[in-house]
Structure formats: C-alpha cells, structure tokens
Design an enzyme around this catalytic site. Structure first.
Site, mmCIF file in Angstrom:
data_model
loop_
_atom_site.group_PDB
_atom_site.id
_atom_site.type_symbol
_atom_site.label_atom_id
_atom_site.label_comp_id
_atom_site.label_asym_id
_atom_site.label_seq_id
_atom_site.Cartn_x
_atom_site.Cartn_y
_atom_site.Cartn_z
ATOM 1 N N LYS A 204 -0.425 5.814 -2.921
ATOM 2 C CA LYS A 204 -0.047 6.919 -3.829
ATOM 3 C C LYS A 204 1.124 6.549 -4.804
ATOM 4 O O LYS A 204 0.962 6.958 -5.764
ATOM 5 C CB LYS A 204 0.400 8.045 -2.688
ATOM 6 C CG LYS A 204 -0.390 8.355 -1.605
ATOM 7 C CD LYS A 204 0.024 9.551 -0.659
ATOM 8 C CE LYS A 204 1.079 9.055 0.143
ATOM 9 N NZ LYS A 204 1.011 8.132 1.199
ATOM 10 N N ARG B 202 3.083 17.876 2.442
ATOM 11 C CA ARG B 202 2.799 17.167 3.744
ATOM 12 C C ARG B 202 2.298 17.825 4.890
ATOM 13 O O ARG B 202 2.056 17.277 6.023
ATOM 14 C CB ARG B 202 3.767 16.066 4.268
ATOM 15 C CG ARG B 202 3.787 14.688 3.599
ATOM 16 C CD ARG B 202 4.923 13.869 4.301
ATOM 17 N NE ARG B 202 4.573 12.526 4.258
ATOM 18 C CZ ARG B 202 5.092 11.621 3.491
ATOM 19 N NH1 ARG B 202 5.409 12.127 2.365
ATOM 20 N NH2 ARG B 202 4.987 10.216 3.908
ATOM 21 N N ARG C 298 4.022 -5.130 2.458
ATOM 22 C CA ARG C 298 4.873 -4.322 1.277
ATOM 23 C C ARG C 298 6.096 -4.941 0.959
ATOM 24 O O ARG C 298 6.941 -5.035 2.030
ATOM 25 C CB ARG C 298 4.879 -2.838 1.368
ATOM 26 C CG ARG C 298 5.702 -2.310 0.290
ATOM 27 C CD ARG C 298 5.530 -0.837 -0.069
ATOM 28 N NE ARG C 298 5.771 -0.184 1.306
ATOM 29 C CZ ARG C 298 5.596 1.260 1.136
ATOM 30 N NH1 ARG C 298 5.140 1.881 0.217
ATOM 31 N NH2 ARG C 298 5.794 1.860 2.466
ATOM 32 N N ARG D 255 10.938 -2.290 3.526
ATOM 33 C CA ARG D 255 11.566 -0.919 4.076
ATOM 34 C C ARG D 255 11.415 -0.973 5.598
ATOM 35 O O ARG D 255 10.701 -1.535 6.319
ATOM 36 C CB ARG D 255 10.415 -0.056 3.614
ATOM 37 C CG ARG D 255 10.930 0.680 2.172
ATOM 38 C CD ARG D 255 9.757 1.434 1.810
ATOM 39 N NE ARG D 255 9.517 2.812 2.766
ATOM 40 C CZ ARG D 255 8.504 3.585 2.317
ATOM 41 N NH1 ARG D 255 8.224 3.661 1.003
ATOM 42 N NH2 ARG D 255 8.164 4.454 3.056
ATOM 43 N N ARG E 21 3.881 6.770 11.791
ATOM 44 C CA ARG E 21 3.732 7.481 10.576
ATOM 45 C C ARG E 21 2.207 7.730 10.183
ATOM 46 O O ARG E 21 1.917 8.929 9.544
ATOM 47 C CB ARG E 21 4.135 6.376 9.205
ATOM 48 C CG ARG E 21 5.648 6.349 9.350
ATOM 49 C CD ARG E 21 6.235 5.302 8.254
ATOM 50 N NE ARG E 21 5.541 5.262 6.964
ATOM 51 C CZ ARG E 21 5.699 4.454 5.855
ATOM 52 N NH1 ARG E 21 5.795 3.049 6.749
ATOM 53 N NH2 ARG E 21 5.318 4.570 4.883
#
Ligand code: AP5
Length: 213
Positions: free
Chosen positions: A13, A88, A122, A155, A166
């Site tokens: 996204k 969300r 990531r 992160r 998540r």
C-alpha cells in the site's frame, strides 16, 4: 480524486501510494506514518498509540478518525488524497463517508506467507523514510539509503510474531471492508503478488478502467 488503498500489512500500500501520489500530484495520507511521527516526537497521541502498534492491533478509532479529519482538511488536500492504512474497520469507513465520496478503493490482495516474507525483509530509512526490501528492492550499499545516505532500520512491528498478529487483526477487522466497498461498487481488486512494477501497472489499469486516469 479520493482514493483508498486497502489490503493486508505488507501488500505494498505504501509503495503504491507513494508512486500514485507523485503521478497524480495529490498527497498520500498514511495513518501508520502519522502515528510513528507522533511517537518519534513523543506527543501524547504517539504515546497513546504506542502499545497498540507494538502489539499489532488497531489503535482507538477516535484518535485515528480525528487525525485523518484534520489532515484531510488541510489546503494541500483540496484536489484530493490517497489514503494508505485508513479506513481499517467499518466505523472508520463510515467516518470517511462523512468527509465526502471516495472515487475508488484499490484492494491489494496478498496471502499471509508472502506478507511475512516481505515485512521481515523490509528496511526503512531513518532520515527520509524511503522503504527498501532486502530481497526485492535492496539498497546499493548495505544498511544505507540510496537517496540520502541515512541509516536503514527494521520497524519494531516487522518481527515475525507481530507481523502474524497484524495479519490476524487485518483478517478480523479490516477484511470485511472488501464486501462493504464491493456493495458500493467502488472496489477494484489488484493481485499484489507480482513485482512492484507489475502491481503499479495493474493499479494504473484499474484507474484507467474507471476513467480516473
Ligand atoms: P501501518 O504502518 O499502516 O502498517 P500496515 O497497514 O500494516 O502496512 P505496512 O506499512 O506494513 O505495509 P504496506 O502495505 O504499506 O507495504 P509496503 O509498501 O511498505 O500500521 C502500523 C500500525 O499502526 C497498525 O498495526 C496499527 O496499530 C496502527 N494503525 C495504523 N493505521 C491505523 C488505523 N487506521 N486504525 C487503527 N490503527 C492504525 O511494502 C512492504 C515491503 O514489501 C517493503 O519492503 C516493500 O519494499 C516490499 N514490497 C512492496 N511491494 C512489493 C512487491 N510488489 N514485490 C515485492 N516486494 C514488495
């Protein structure tokens, strides 16, 4: 133009929203980035959201809705915006409707194992926030940002156990928005399992199909 990018964590996204923002010259509104910024600045809002983010569950709706309402009311959003990570859940979607009509919701579809792989690989630049992937889009020099030379970091919520939580949060709370927007005939499905370029191409075609490009 008002666009929403919907999908599981790590579907791309943010990556696609950044590209679209440049192409369409409208801002990207990322609730995750806004919360992280509040957290880095040590604000009360950031502290209120920290525990939720660390656990991989949703921060309280009231905080998020107010944050988006304020941001969307700023001058640079006059020609529209791209929402990344909002709404969300159904309550947030209803709050968004109160701000005005959405032109298109792009639903980036990706399965759990791809999500885990992408997110554990990531890395983000501490200075300019540019996003890399050690496997799919690595920096030229290990640990350093190609753009500004800043340090790359992982992160906290990209550790595998938090990523899986998540994904569960997404399945239970956010996935129902697919039917919500399908019923309103503004949902465009995108297979997000291809390369970044292939996904960008599919996003572009979805916009063209709706006469938005
Ligand atoms: P947030 O920051 O919004 O996280 P997320 O939605 O889980 O999304 P991500 O940023 O992890 O993934 P993405 O889809 O943007 O993927 P990206 O492009 O980076 O939210 C964090 C937390 O904040 C939440 O858990 C919650 O607590 C809170 N929060 C935020 N918004 C909220 C809200 N509205 N309500 C309540 N709480 C909220 O790509 C991922 C990786 O894959 C990168 O390395 C990238 O380079 C790579 N990649 C991208 N596309 C491809 C591709 N096609 N092929 C290969 N690699 C790719």
């Amino acid at each position: 133009m008002r666009l929403v990018l919907l999908g599981p964590p790590g579907a791309g996204k943010g990556t696609q929203a950044a590209r679209l923002s440049e192409k369409l010259s409208i801002p990207r509104i990322s609730t995750g980035d806004m919360l992280r910024d509040e957290l880095n600045r040590g604000t009360a809002l950031g502290r209120a959201a920290e525990e939720y983010m660390r656990k991989g569950v949703l921060a309280p709706d009231d905080i998020i809705i107010e944050m988006v309402r304020r941001r969307a009311g700023q001058a640079d959003c006059g020609e529209g915006f791209i929402l990344d990570g909002f709404p969300r859940n159904i309550r947030q979607a209803e709050a968004l409707e109160e701000l005005g009509p959405v032109d298109l919701v792009l639903y980036l579809e990706l399965g759990e194992e791809d999500v885990v792989q992408r997110l554990t690989d990531r890395r983000v630049c501490r200075e300019c926030q540019f996003v890399y992937n050690l496997r799919f889009s690595p920096p030229k020099v290990e640990g350093k940002c190609d753009i500004c030379g800043g340090e790359l970091f992982q992160r906290h919520d990209d550790k595998e156990e938090v990523v899986r939580q998540r994904f569960r949060t997404y399945r239970e709370r956010t996935r129902p928005l697919v039917e919500y927007y399908e019923a309103r005939s503004i949902l465009g499905r995108i297979d997000a399992s291809g390369t970044i370029e292939e996904t960008s191409q599919a996003v572009q075609e979805a916009l063209q199909f709706r006469g938005l490009l």
